[in-house]
Design an enzyme around this catalytic site. Sequence first.
Site, PDB file in Angstrom:
ATOM      1  N   HIS A   1      85.208  31.175  -5.610  1.00 25.08           N
ATOM      2  CA  HIS A   1      85.602  29.537  -5.816  1.00 25.08           C
ATOM      3  C   HIS A   1      86.053  29.362  -4.404  1.00 25.08           C
ATOM      4  O   HIS A   1      86.094  29.945  -3.381  1.00 25.08           O
ATOM      5  CB  HIS A   1      86.561  29.636  -6.961  1.00 25.08           C
ATOM      6  CG  HIS A   1      87.768  30.576  -6.887  1.00 25.08           C
ATOM      7  ND1 HIS A   1      88.895  30.381  -5.660  1.00 25.08           N
ATOM      8  CD2 HIS A   1      88.110  31.933  -7.437  1.00 25.08           C
ATOM      9  CE1 HIS A   1      89.499  31.455  -5.830  1.00 25.08           C
ATOM     10  NE2 HIS A   1      89.435  32.083  -6.926  1.00 25.08           N
TER      11      HIS A   1
ATOM     12  N   LYS B   1      82.811  37.529 -11.417  1.00 22.26           N
ATOM     13  CA  LYS B   1      83.979  36.137 -11.364  1.00 22.26           C
ATOM     14  C   LYS B   1      83.291  35.209 -10.279  1.00 22.26           C
ATOM     15  O   LYS B   1      82.721  35.569  -9.338  1.00 22.26           O
ATOM     16  CB  LYS B   1      85.210  36.464 -10.852  1.00 22.26           C
ATOM     17  CG  LYS B   1      85.902  37.397 -11.852  1.00 22.26           C
ATOM     18  CD  LYS B   1      86.692  37.054 -12.973  1.00 22.26           C
ATOM     19  CE  LYS B   1      87.110  37.688 -14.107  1.00 22.26           C
ATOM     20  NZ  LYS B   1      88.323  38.525 -13.159  1.00 22.26           N
TER      21      LYS B   1
ATOM     22  N   HIS C   1      88.148  31.447  -2.320  1.00 16.50           N
ATOM     23  CA  HIS C   1      87.636  32.600  -1.569  1.00 16.50           C
ATOM     24  C   HIS C   1      86.863  31.924  -0.513  1.00 16.50           C
ATOM     25  O   HIS C   1      86.926  32.421   0.682  1.00 16.50           O
ATOM     26  CB  HIS C   1      86.537  33.153  -2.296  1.00 16.50           C
ATOM     27  CG  HIS C   1      87.267  34.259  -3.464  1.00 16.50           C
ATOM     28  ND1 HIS C   1      86.934  33.748  -4.827  1.00 16.50           N
ATOM     29  CD2 HIS C   1      87.774  35.142  -3.373  1.00 16.50           C
ATOM     30  CE1 HIS C   1      87.533  34.934  -5.364  1.00 16.50           C
ATOM     31  NE2 HIS C   1      88.207  35.421  -4.690  1.00 16.50           N
TER      32      HIS C   1
HETATM   33  N1  ARG Z   1      89.803  40.480  -4.965  1.00 13.43           N
HETATM   34  C1  ARG Z   1      90.925  39.977  -4.593  1.00 13.43           C
HETATM   35  C2  ARG Z   1      91.178  38.510  -5.261  1.00 13.43           C
HETATM   36  O1  ARG Z   1      89.780  37.897  -5.095  1.00 13.43           O
HETATM   37  C3  ARG Z   1      91.276  39.772  -3.148  1.00 13.43           C
HETATM   38  C4  ARG Z   1      91.413  40.970  -2.354  1.00 13.43           C
HETATM   39  C5  ARG Z   1      92.198  41.156  -0.930  1.00 13.43           C
HETATM   40  N2  ARG Z   1      92.104  42.403  -0.321  1.00 13.43           N
HETATM   41  C6  ARG Z   1      92.985  43.429  -0.645  1.00 13.43           C
HETATM   42  N3  ARG Z   1      92.681  44.472   0.218  1.00 13.43           N
HETATM   43  N4  ARG Z   1      93.926  43.312  -1.633  1.00 13.43           N
HETATM   44  O2  ARG Z   1      92.143  38.074  -5.465  1.00 13.43           O
END
Ligand code: ARG
Length: 571
Positions: free
Chosen positions: A129, A126, A132
């Site tokens: 963006h 993905k 992030h």
């Molecule tokens: N991968 C998730 C996202 O892009 C965020 C993860 C954040 N960290 C966690 N331990 N939940 O939305």
Amino acid sequence: MQYKQKVADYLAPMLEGMEESAIVDMLEYPPNPDMGDLSLPCFKLSRTLRKPPQAISEELKSKLEQAEWLDKVEAVSGYCNLYLDKESFLQQQLTEVLTAKERYGSQNIGQGRTIVIDYSSPNIAKPFHVGHLRTTIIGNALYLIFSFLGYHVVRVNHLGDWGTQFGKLIVAYKEWGQAETVEQEGIGELLRLYVKFHDEAESQPELEDRARAWFVKLEQGDEEAIRLWKWFVDISLKEFNKIYELLGVSFDSYAGESFYNDKMQAVVEELKDKQLLEEDEGAMLVRLDEYNMPPALILKKDGGTLYHTRDITAALYRKNTYDFEKAIYVVDAGQSLHFKQWFKVIERMGYDWADDLVHVAFGKVSLEGAKLSTRKGNVVMLEDLLTQSIAKIREIIDSKNPDMENKEEVARQVGVGAIIFNDLSTNRIKDIVFSWEEALNFDGETGPYVQYTHARCCSVLRKASGGSSIELPSAESFDASQLLNEEAYAAAKQIALFTETVEQAMIKMEPSLISRYLVDLAQSFNRFYHHCPILVEDDELRKARLALVQSVRMTLENGLRLIGLEAPRQI
Ligand code: ARG
């Protein structure tokens, strides 16, 4: 020297029953310098001391008047206003910076204790963006700040590298994909395949079944499935790493969601043993009704695990592995409920360290009005944003300073810095609207402005040394009595606030406190710069002014570095 601390040290013996730290908290910076450098609102002491505020302030005044580091003390309508002795303050403050150098502002608060920060954490296949971007920038700044204050920080990139979407991606790739295109186009192509899968699946529902089957294969360790999945991970990481490199960000662990695959069963058992798990239409969940929250889903009907299952497992793993004092999750505010839910599950499992789990939430980013999201199709890939910013700064440099050496390098430092600074320019919880004009404005409250002010200090110092060095000939020898003017004093007072600003940024987990501080310091330096010529004939005056310039420069550089910006010496 944190001068609130110094005043508190001095006052504590006079104020029986008052903790020093309570006095520090009570002391205020008056809104304007006519009212002193520091002020103690004595009405806050009335209760404890059982005296009217004015009497307290009069009493303190008579005692404080003996302190040689104070110029005068005034008792005005219940406030005790303190005026520092300017000369000794300037001498001490600048000497402190010039001696501590790149450590100025640091403290050993953490004493080596461990903090785990989970940030960036993009999803494989993905796009990375602009959402992030914020977690990466805020998380990195927190890492730098906590480290500066004596903590051992473990930086974890909790990659979103597992889930049923990989079954879909495998089907889509086998159906419509080509290896070369994926290699060339990277995430863009993976995304196209994923979207195509959804379009096609509308008329061919059997695609969904095939995707499910492939995901099962993946979970069972089927060789081909694993090979494709690893490839998708590599392709994505290659792209993420380009961004991390541009930002100057790195991690200690890339243990993503898949890392916990073989660790979740034990946690599910533990939840069962602790009688927290409940069945609901075949699924397993932990009820949180008492806390007014929807249940945390642990297992799907088909036995598959969920986001909650993985976060709970990861937290237990991190506690065991790192024995953290705090585990921080830098994730957008949209996921607040998710974190509240599973923090509660950890608490109900009987772990008292549930209180040490912190969700550091932040607001959304929009691009001059349009929300940036993958779903709506207007994906702004972060790498584009950064390279555009670099190109724009490059243009500015080309027109203003075409002969500069290493233009490329500086354009990167300032272009990337502009983006980082913009993200940290307001309280993290606020939504931010990104505007090129604002972010890149050399006269605004921006990264380029602060970096430019730093470069201006360097340029003065270089001229002073008659060459390329920005070092002062002899750091400690200057006479602070040469600096007794409003602008110099104001700049030095601003420098003195750095240490407590950094500490507050850590306590509140709010790097924007440092960005705003840097703008204030740059502004106050620029006022000094415009009022007081620095490279004057008079030897003593020049030396003293240069000591101030060097102190400002050092503080600006330390501050910039703490929020993840570089401090180029020429712009
Ligand atoms: N991968 C998730 C996202 O892009 C965020 C993860 C954040 N960290 C966690 N331990 N939940 O939305």
